[in-house]
Design an enzyme around this catalytic site. Sequence first.
Site, PDB file in Angstrom:
ATOM      1  N   HIS A   1     -40.237   1.340 -36.061  1.00  0.00           N
ATOM      2  CA  HIS A   1     -41.324   2.307 -35.851  1.00  0.00           C
ATOM      3  C   HIS A   1     -42.515   1.969 -36.744  1.00  0.00           C
ATOM      4  CE1 HIS A   1     -38.271   4.843 -33.851  1.00  0.00           C
ATOM      5  NE2 HIS A   1     -39.306   5.408 -33.254  1.00  0.00           N
TER       6      HIS A   1
ATOM      7  N   LYS B   1     -44.170   6.601 -39.982  1.00  0.00           N
ATOM      8  CA  LYS B   1     -43.013   7.441 -39.661  1.00  0.00           C
ATOM      9  C   LYS B   1     -42.288   7.845 -40.941  1.00  0.00           C
ATOM     10  CE  LYS B   1     -39.020   7.971 -36.652  1.00  0.00           C
ATOM     11  NZ  LYS B   1     -39.382   9.341 -36.278  1.00  0.00           N
TER      12      LYS B   1
HETATM   13  P1  NAD Z   1     -47.772  13.375 -37.340  1.00  0.00           P
HETATM   14  O1  NAD Z   1     -47.494  13.242 -38.805  1.00  0.00           O
HETATM   15  O2  NAD Z   1     -48.884  12.580 -36.725  1.00  0.00           O
HETATM   16  O3  NAD Z   1     -48.046  14.901 -36.970  1.00  0.00           O
HETATM   17  C1  NAD Z   1     -47.324  15.984 -37.487  1.00  0.00           C
HETATM   18  C2  NAD Z   1     -48.296  17.157 -37.597  1.00  0.00           C
HETATM   19  O4  NAD Z   1     -47.535  18.299 -37.949  1.00  0.00           O
HETATM   20  C3  NAD Z   1     -49.357  16.939 -38.688  1.00  0.00           C
HETATM   21  O5  NAD Z   1     -50.656  17.184 -38.182  1.00  0.00           O
HETATM   22  C4  NAD Z   1     -48.955  17.943 -39.771  1.00  0.00           C
HETATM   23  O6  NAD Z   1     -50.072  18.462 -40.483  1.00  0.00           O
HETATM   24  C5  NAD Z   1     -48.246  19.004 -38.953  1.00  0.00           C
HETATM   25  N1  NAD Z   1     -47.297  19.784 -39.749  1.00  0.00           N
HETATM   26  C6  NAD Z   1     -46.411  19.335 -40.670  1.00  0.00           C
HETATM   27  N2  NAD Z   1     -45.721  20.347 -41.201  1.00  0.00           N
HETATM   28  C7  NAD Z   1     -46.180  21.474 -40.601  1.00  0.00           C
HETATM   29  C8  NAD Z   1     -45.862  22.848 -40.734  1.00  0.00           C
HETATM   30  N3  NAD Z   1     -44.944  23.286 -41.626  1.00  0.00           N
HETATM   31  N4  NAD Z   1     -46.516  23.741 -39.955  1.00  0.00           N
HETATM   32  C9  NAD Z   1     -47.467  23.317 -39.077  1.00  0.00           C
HETATM   33  N5  NAD Z   1     -47.829  22.031 -38.928  1.00  0.00           N
HETATM   34  C10 NAD Z   1     -47.180  21.117 -39.678  1.00  0.00           C
HETATM   35  O7  NAD Z   1     -46.393  13.065 -36.623  1.00  0.00           O
HETATM   36  P2  NAD Z   1     -46.111  12.768 -35.070  1.00  0.00           P
HETATM   37  O8  NAD Z   1     -46.007  11.295 -34.874  1.00  0.00           O
HETATM   38  O9  NAD Z   1     -47.031  13.567 -34.219  1.00  0.00           O
HETATM   39  O10 NAD Z   1     -44.617  13.340 -34.960  1.00  0.00           O
HETATM   40  C11 NAD Z   1     -44.316  14.684 -35.271  1.00  0.00           C
HETATM   41  C12 NAD Z   1     -42.818  14.899 -35.216  1.00  0.00           C
HETATM   42  O11 NAD Z   1     -42.344  14.629 -33.885  1.00  0.00           O
HETATM   43  C13 NAD Z   1     -42.014  13.949 -36.121  1.00  0.00           C
HETATM   44  O12 NAD Z   1     -40.863  14.625 -36.566  1.00  0.00           O
HETATM   45  C14 NAD Z   1     -41.642  12.809 -35.185  1.00  0.00           C
HETATM   46  O13 NAD Z   1     -40.507  12.103 -35.615  1.00  0.00           O
HETATM   47  C15 NAD Z   1     -41.371  13.583 -33.924  1.00  0.00           C
HETATM   48  N6  NAD Z   1     -41.503  12.819 -32.680  1.00  0.00           N
HETATM   49  C16 NAD Z   1     -40.613  13.128 -31.704  1.00  0.00           C
HETATM   50  C17 NAD Z   1     -40.717  12.531 -30.470  1.00  0.00           C
HETATM   51  C18 NAD Z   1     -39.747  12.923 -29.379  1.00  0.00           C
HETATM   52  O14 NAD Z   1     -39.844  12.385 -28.251  1.00  0.00           O
HETATM   53  N7  NAD Z   1     -38.835  13.859 -29.644  1.00  0.00           N
HETATM   54  C19 NAD Z   1     -41.747  11.606 -30.229  1.00  0.00           C
HETATM   55  C20 NAD Z   1     -42.637  11.306 -31.255  1.00  0.00           C
HETATM   56  C21 NAD Z   1     -42.528  11.954 -32.478  1.00  0.00           C
END
Ligand code: NAD
Length: 250
Positions: free
Chosen positions: A140, A144
């Site tokens: 990744h 990540k």
């Molecule tokens: P990212 O870091 O770009 O975005 C996460 C966002 O969540 C940030 O803007 C952050 O400020 C916000 N955030 C963090 N803690 C928070 C809280 N307590 N309350 C409100 N907002 C909060 O990450 P991303 O790449 O967008 O991924 C987000 C999550 O989704 C990760 O856990 C990632 O592993 C997961 N993910 C899952 C899939 C899937 O298909 N299930 C796909 C991609 C990413």
Amino acid sequence: MEPPAEVLLLGADGRMGRALSQLVTADGRRPIPVDARTDPDVGRALEAALHRAALILDFSSPEGTLALLERLPGHPAPCVIGTTGLDARHEAGLAAVAAVAPLICATNYSVGMNLLWMLAERAAAALDPAAFDVEIVEAHHRHKKDAPSGSARTLFEHVCAGRGQGAGEPLWHGPGVGAGRSAGGVGISSIRGGDVVGEHIVHFLGDGERLELAHRATDRVILARGAWLAARWLAGRPPGRYTMRDVLGL
Ligand code: NAD
């Protein structure tokens, strides 16, 4: 049934949140963005958003998901959770929410990954564990935060299910760590760097032959599309915990 107009996006300012916001808007719905980065009092913003939202998507952090799960039973609405790195604290919350609202919590919303999970389970069932070592390797992007990826952990669980063994702990090979290999265990290795959206390869390693099943995501929009598909599918369903297998009819 058509999903309702207002859609809460928890983690709206993140990579997935931004991709989802575009899809939701393009589909004629109104996103309600909530994000710790942009909302100084994120707890209050979440509470206010929950009063309005009739559909919820969460791609935030384990803390964000926990805060959501604590509040959701008071405001039941169809909910798609994509945040990874969840643990036992979240499981109780997920069960409580599933009792009052339709819920999907998946570590990967792409069609290809969901197929890979099924194929890996079938291959694991067909190959003798004494003759084939199984190693899962995932890559990744450099940003990540968790390792191994949630998708790799789910892959691990499917391989264990295929072998008819309980999913204990994988043989974890952290980045750059060389470790000896015990027989029968299933290993996971993670690498992090660059802009890799997500790669997962399951190696079935025998003496004289080797089978590899691989999935490579090149654009995170597939994940957002799958999550939005799941959200639309959930709207109007009775309370309960559903899976992407249900959504995709696999
Ligand atoms: P990212 O870091 O770009 O975005 C996460 C966002 O969540 C940030 O803007 C952050 O400020 C916000 N955030 C963090 N803690 C928070 C809280 N307590 N309350 C409100 N907002 C909060 O990450 P991303 O790449 O967008 O991924 C987000 C999550 O989704 C990760 O856990 C990632 O592993 C997961 N993910 C899952 C899939 C899937 O298909 N299930 C796909 C991609 C990413």
